[in-house]
Motif scaffolding. Structure first.
Motif, mmCIF file in Angstrom:
data_model
loop_
_atom_site.group_PDB
_atom_site.id
_atom_site.type_symbol
_atom_site.label_atom_id
_atom_site.label_comp_id
_atom_site.label_asym_id
_atom_site.label_seq_id
_atom_site.Cartn_x
_atom_site.Cartn_y
_atom_site.Cartn_z
ATOM 1 N N ALA B 400 0.871 -1.181 0.000
ATOM 2 C CA ALA B 400 0.000 0.000 0.000
ATOM 3 C C ALA B 400 0.903 1.224 0.000
ATOM 4 O O ALA B 400 2.051 1.158 0.451
ATOM 5 C CB ALA B 400 -0.911 -0.006 1.222
ATOM 6 N N PHE B 401 0.412 2.328 -0.510
ATOM 7 C CA PHE B 401 1.202 3.559 -0.534
ATOM 8 C C PHE B 401 0.262 4.742 -0.662
ATOM 9 O O PHE B 401 -0.939 4.576 -0.935
ATOM 10 C CB PHE B 401 2.221 3.537 -1.687
ATOM 11 C CG PHE B 401 1.596 3.367 -3.055
ATOM 12 C CD1 PHE B 401 1.224 2.116 -3.511
ATOM 13 C CD2 PHE B 401 1.368 4.459 -3.887
ATOM 14 C CE1 PHE B 401 0.642 1.945 -4.772
ATOM 15 C CE2 PHE B 401 0.797 4.310 -5.143
ATOM 16 C CZ PHE B 401 0.428 3.043 -5.589
ATOM 17 N N GLN B 402 0.793 5.944 -0.469
ATOM 18 C CA GLN B 402 -0.008 7.148 -0.667
ATOM 19 C C GLN B 402 0.375 7.779 -1.995
ATOM 20 O O GLN B 402 1.524 7.685 -2.430
ATOM 21 C CB GLN B 402 0.216 8.142 0.477
ATOM 22 C CG GLN B 402 1.601 8.753 0.508
ATOM 23 C CD GLN B 402 1.796 9.722 1.662
ATOM 24 O OE1 GLN B 402 1.477 9.400 2.798
ATOM 25 N NE2 GLN B 402 2.318 10.906 1.371
ATOM 26 N N SER B 403 -0.604 8.395 -2.650
ATOM 27 C CA SER B 403 -0.338 9.033 -3.931
ATOM 28 C C SER B 403 -1.261 10.231 -4.094
ATOM 29 O O SER B 403 -2.410 10.215 -3.633
ATOM 30 C CB SER B 403 -0.567 8.038 -5.076
ATOM 31 O OG SER B 403 -0.397 8.696 -6.320
ATOM 32 N N ASN B 404 -0.756 11.262 -4.760
ATOM 33 C CA ASN B 404 -1.620 12.414 -5.066
ATOM 34 C C ASN B 404 -1.926 12.467 -6.568
ATOM 35 O O ASN B 404 -2.153 13.529 -7.122
ATOM 36 C CB ASN B 404 -0.973 13.725 -4.594
ATOM 37 C CG ASN B 404 0.333 14.005 -5.318
ATOM 38 O OD1 ASN B 404 0.798 13.183 -6.119
ATOM 39 N ND2 ASN B 404 0.940 15.149 -5.057
ATOM 40 N N ARG B 405 -1.943 11.303 -7.207
ATOM 41 C CA ARG B 405 -2.134 11.237 -8.662
ATOM 42 C C ARG B 405 -3.475 11.789 -9.120
ATOM 43 O O ARG B 405 -3.631 12.120 -10.284
ATOM 44 C CB ARG B 405 -1.944 9.802 -9.159
ATOM 45 C CG ARG B 405 -2.893 8.814 -8.558
ATOM 46 C CD ARG B 405 -2.619 7.392 -9.040
ATOM 47 N NE ARG B 405 -1.319 6.884 -8.587
ATOM 48 C CZ ARG B 405 -0.896 5.657 -8.810
ATOM 49 N NH1 ARG B 405 -1.651 4.821 -9.483
ATOM 50 N NH2 ARG B 405 0.281 5.254 -8.366
ATOM 51 N N THR B 406 -4.459 11.839 -8.213
ATOM 52 C CA THR B 406 -5.757 12.380 -8.626
ATOM 53 C C THR B 406 -5.987 13.782 -8.073
ATOM 54 O O THR B 406 -7.094 14.299 -8.129
ATOM 55 C CB THR B 406 -6.905 11.468 -8.149
ATOM 56 O OG1 THR B 406 -6.774 11.323 -6.730
ATOM 57 C CG2 THR B 406 -6.860 10.122 -8.822
ATOM 58 N N SER B 408 -5.720 14.830 -4.807
ATOM 59 C CA SER B 408 -5.673 14.799 -3.344
ATOM 60 C C SER B 408 -4.901 13.541 -2.926
ATOM 61 O O SER B 408 -4.773 12.595 -3.697
ATOM 62 C CB SER B 408 -7.081 14.751 -2.766
ATOM 63 O OG SER B 408 -7.731 13.564 -3.186
ATOM 64 N N TRP B 409 -4.411 13.563 -1.682
ATOM 65 C CA TRP B 409 -3.650 12.399 -1.207
ATOM 66 C C TRP B 409 -4.607 11.271 -0.849
ATOM 67 O O TRP B 409 -5.523 11.467 -0.044
ATOM 68 C CB TRP B 409 -2.812 12.768 0.024
ATOM 69 C CG TRP B 409 -1.629 13.609 -0.318
ATOM 70 C CD1 TRP B 409 -1.498 14.948 -0.128
ATOM 71 C CD2 TRP B 409 -0.418 13.154 -0.933
ATOM 72 N NE1 TRP B 409 -0.271 15.366 -0.578
ATOM 73 C CE2 TRP B 409 0.421 14.288 -1.077
ATOM 74 C CE3 TRP B 409 0.054 11.932 -1.382
ATOM 75 C CZ2 TRP B 409 1.680 14.223 -1.643
ATOM 76 C CZ3 TRP B 409 1.311 11.858 -1.942
ATOM 77 C CH2 TRP B 409 2.112 12.987 -2.070
ATOM 78 N N GLN B 410 -4.397 10.121 -1.456
ATOM 79 C CA GLN B 410 -5.233 8.954 -1.174
ATOM 80 C C GLN B 410 -4.339 7.718 -1.027
ATOM 81 O O GLN B 410 -3.181 7.723 -1.413
ATOM 82 C CB GLN B 410 -6.249 8.721 -2.312
ATOM 83 C CG GLN B 410 -7.194 9.892 -2.551
ATOM 84 C CD GLN B 410 -8.078 10.252 -1.356
ATOM 85 O OE1 GLN B 410 -8.255 9.447 -0.442
ATOM 86 N NE2 GLN B 410 -8.610 11.467 -1.343
ATOM 87 N N ILE B 411 -4.934 6.651 -0.466
ATOM 88 C CA ILE B 411 -4.199 5.396 -0.256
ATOM 89 C C ILE B 411 -4.507 4.442 -1.415
ATOM 90 O O ILE B 411 -5.668 4.308 -1.821
ATOM 91 C CB ILE B 411 -4.608 4.716 1.070
ATOM 92 C CG1 ILE B 411 -4.584 5.710 2.232
ATOM 93 C CG2 ILE B 411 -3.726 3.508 1.342
ATOM 94 C CD1 ILE B 411 -3.253 6.180 2.682
ATOM 95 N N TYR B 412 -3.482 3.794 -1.900
ATOM 96 C CA TYR B 412 -3.599 2.822 -2.990
ATOM 97 C C TYR B 412 -2.958 1.508 -2.554
ATOM 98 O O TYR B 412 -2.086 1.504 -1.690
ATOM 99 C CB TYR B 412 -2.881 3.314 -4.245
ATOM 100 C CG TYR B 412 -3.524 4.530 -4.893
ATOM 101 C CD1 TYR B 412 -4.251 4.415 -6.075
ATOM 102 C CD2 TYR B 412 -3.409 5.787 -4.320
ATOM 103 C CE1 TYR B 412 -4.845 5.526 -6.660
ATOM 104 C CE2 TYR B 412 -4.006 6.904 -4.896
ATOM 105 C CZ TYR B 412 -4.716 6.764 -6.068
ATOM 106 O OH TYR B 412 -5.306 7.857 -6.651
#
Lengths: 274, 442
Positions: B400-406, B408-412
């Motif tokens: 799992a990791f955090q990303s701001n690809r969209t 906002s910061w979300q967990i993937y």
């Protein structure tokens, strides 16, 4: 980046045109490196196969235990059945439930055996397809990494075996001092402190020029402290501070010395022969 | 996964080996798929005879969807697409499974999961089984009972049971594991926990202050994190009863706690009088504290090896991945590529270190792994914002990791090879994921 690479390749190929022989040599070198890569892959597979077999073996042992336990329960049930008078309905229901659970358990055990057998079969097929090429000795890197894998997982006896094989096969190997440090740490993990001291001492004596000597001295000092050999420990710690003041261990050693001094005035440090 | 399944089915029609697809589509083969030939069919669970109703219909729909998602993401099996299943519901498997019809589809299904669910007096009962399609008999089964709100949990348990049985215990299944993370709420940041698929989120802290860097004890009995009181202090809570465990306050800057694999010690970064943070190890009550990186460099983000004998951490500015032994000696730099690294995490099998890394001049971090014995780094994420703070699932096959690809910061989450990314949080700002250990026990 890719474009640069392509340009380089193009330039290299133009320069190489009149030198067909060089091209052939390059091809040969590339082929050799491919062969080497393939050999490495085969070794990796061999390693994975061995690990898988080991884990399957241990699972089979567990399953046998489970089966033995189930057998005992069945014995108990049959004994209970013999002792039960013509049987109330309640007792019958309990027995039936017990038998049903056992039957499910046996089914589950069967499935796991079947899944393992399937995996084992696949591994055998893959192994057979590799042929006899899987047997050559391991390269120093693979041998070390395999032992390191056991080390980080806490399989200390296997790690000691692997690192010892590395040191005896490649005593001048780049990672021989690391292997000895890890052997020492593995002994600490098994609470075999004198053996740990012996491994660290080998780094200090046999690889005196290695950058790992301060680590070995610090580790030996900590084990000596655990063995209540404060004078030896103090001597090792002072040795680090004086001879390796730039090493990361120097700060740790000084802090340890400060602690020792605060707890009890240290006698002049002279190493006692063990 | 749906794309992979569709391709598999297409290739199965064309008579192409499915393994070819896997080899071509995966960028980096970090782990072998041990059961590549193990094809699992996931039949819809049906209403038990005599049961009906809207609530039951909703429960069935949820159970079937969750089970499908869990098994698709497990990473162990090839899932047979439903479009090829022989028609007709399977309520009484002994008579309803038409083995001849199953044999006639274009690929050989190894196992089939089926079952029924009933609802009586607000109690759900799921009776589920796996059938061995080669032996043509029931392989194993389970019964779960609970209230209708627990239907997702039942599906997760069953998915874990299937993974456990069919991998011969290689994995206990991650479907019932949980992820702790930081959720921003106005000016506050609170620790939350959620199921591994993002559902069932619950706030763990309610203080209205800043709570950061959650980390599970390996046996899931505790959560350690940093809480501003008002300085950032190490805080350890029992996850079982929610009580706070005693731990000293240092009135300076503390960060990134991590509990040791045996649960007896905690490592954390703490600012020293010199001004730089060093790494300290202490017992869980804060006693026996010792500095293991006594040097002027900035040391942070420690992570334990599975044996507890080594520590990987970030040192310097820009940060570099280092490993030292847990006594602080034998320091070596593992990643030699330069750039800036952070958020290092040691895999449960000890083989890999996952971390975020940003090459010089690059605006974003990406997730990479490196062999813990050293070697070349391998990129798992690419494109689309910054990808940070990887954390391992207990099976060592998922991250799992955090990303701001969209935006906002979300967990993937994703598979270790970087495939099948799934966004599991959808609102607000959510960061710093920490994946729990297994909840299912042997």
């Amino acid at each position: 980046m890719k474009r640069n690479l392509l340009l380089c390749l193009l330039a290299a190929s133009i320069a190489a045109c009149p030198l067909a022989e060089a091209g052939t040599k390059e091809e040969l070198v590339r082929l050799q490196s491919d062969v080497l890569a393939l050999q490495n892959q085969i070794r990796e597979f061999d390693k994975g196969y061995t690990e898988k077999l080991d884990s399957l073996r241990s699972l089979v042992i567990q399953l046998n235990d489970q089966a033995a336990r189930s057998g005992l329960v069945l014995d108990r049930i049959s004994a209970a059945m013999e002792n039960t008078e013509a049987g109330t309905r309640e007792a019958d229901r309990n027995l039936l439930e017990e038998v049903r659970r056992l039957s499910e358990k046996v089914d589950e055990v069967g499935t796991r055996i079947s899944a393992m057998a399937q995996q084992l079969g696949e591994l055998k097929v893959q192994s057979a397809s590799l042929g006899p090429a899987t047997s050559p000795g391991l390269s120093p890197e693979v041998l070390y990494n395999q032992a390191f894998g056991d080390f980080v997982q806490g399989n200390f006896d296997l790690a000691i075996e692997g690192f010892s094989a590395y040191v005896s096969t490649y005593p001048a190997g780049e990672k021989a001092p690391d292997a000895l440090l890890n052997i020492g740490d593995s002994h600490i993990g098994q609470n075999r402190l004198p053996q740990a001291v012996a491994a660290f001492t080998r780094v200090i004596n046999d690889y005196a020029e290695s950058a790992k000597v301060p680590s070995a001295l610090y580790k030996r000092a900590r084990v000596e402290l655990a063995m209540q050999e404060k004078e030896n420990a103090t001597a090792d710690l002072r040795h680090i501070v004086e001879k390796f003041p730039q090493s990361p261990e120097a700060g740790l050693a000084q802090a340890e010395l400060d602690r020792l001094t605060a707890s009890k005035p240290a006698a002049p440090a002279r190493r006692k022969a063990r | 996964m749906p794309v992979k399944i569709a391709c598999f089915l297409l290739l199965a029609f064309l008579g192409v080996q499915p393994s070819l697809l896997t080899q071509e589509s995966s960028r980096v083969t970090l782990f072998p798929k041990p059961s590549e030939d193990l094809i699992l069919a996931v039949g819809d669970v049906q209403a038990a005879p005599g049961s009906a109703g809207t609530e039951l219909a909703s429960a069935l729909e949820t159970f079937n969807r969750v089970l499908w998602d869990d098994l698709s993401f497990a990473g162990f099996f090839t899932i047979a697409g439903r479009g090829f299943y022989p028609p007709g519901p399977i309520v009484r498997p002994e008579t309803d499974i038409d083995y001849e019809a199953w044999n006639a589809i274009p690929f050989k299904v190894s196992f089939l999961t089926v079952g029924t669910v009933s609802l009586s007096r607000n109690v759900l009962r799921a009776e589920v089984s796996v059938y061995d399609m080669k032996q043509r008999k029931r392989a194993f089964g389970k019964a779960y009972t609970g209230d209708p709100g627990q239907i997702r949990t039942m599906a997760h348990y069953w998915a874990d049971e299937i993974v456990y049985q069919l991998t011969a215990g290689t994995s206990r299944g991650i479907a019932s594991s949980r992820i702790a993370y930081v959720s921003r709420n106005g000016n506050a940041k609170e620790i939350h926990t959620m199921d591994y698929d993002g559902y069932n989120s619950r706030a763990f802290t309610h203080g209205g202050s800043l709570n950061l860097f959650p980390h599970w004890a390996p046996d899931n009995s505790k959560l350690a994190f940093v809480s501003y009181r008002p300085k950032p202090e190490i805080t350890i809570y029992s996850y079982l009863d929610g009580s706070r465990l005693p731990f000293p306050m240092f009135h300076t800057f503390a960060s990134s706690p991590a509990i040791s694999p045996d649960g007896s010690e905690v490592i954390f970064a703490l600012r020293t009088p010199r001004g730089d943070p060093d790494l300290f190890i202490s017992r869980l009550d804060g006693s026996n504290r010792r500095n293991i990186t006594n040097n002027p460099a900035i040391d942070s983000s420690p992570t334990w090896s599975p044996s507890g004998r080594q520590i990987a951490y970030i040192s310097g500015m820009p940060g570099q991945v280092h490993i030292c032994d847990s006594d602080g000696s034998n320091v070596r730099r593992i990643v030699k590529e330069g750039g800036d690294a952070d958020g290092v995490a040691w895999s449960p099998d000890g083989k890999w270190l996952a971390f975020q890394w940003k090459p010089r001049l690059s605006p974003n971090y990406e997730i990479f792994v490196v062999d813990s014995a050293g070697g070349a780094i391998r990129q798992l994420t690419s494109g689309g914002g910054s990808n940070e703070y990887p954390t391992w699932a207990p099976d060592g096959r998922h991250l799992a990791f955090q990303s701001n690809r969209t935006g906002s910061w979300q967990i993937y989450t994703m598979l270790l090879e970087g495939t099948e990314p799934r966004r599991i949080t959808h609102s607000g700002n959510n960061t710093s994921p920490s994946w729990s250990g297994y909840f299912r026990r042997d």
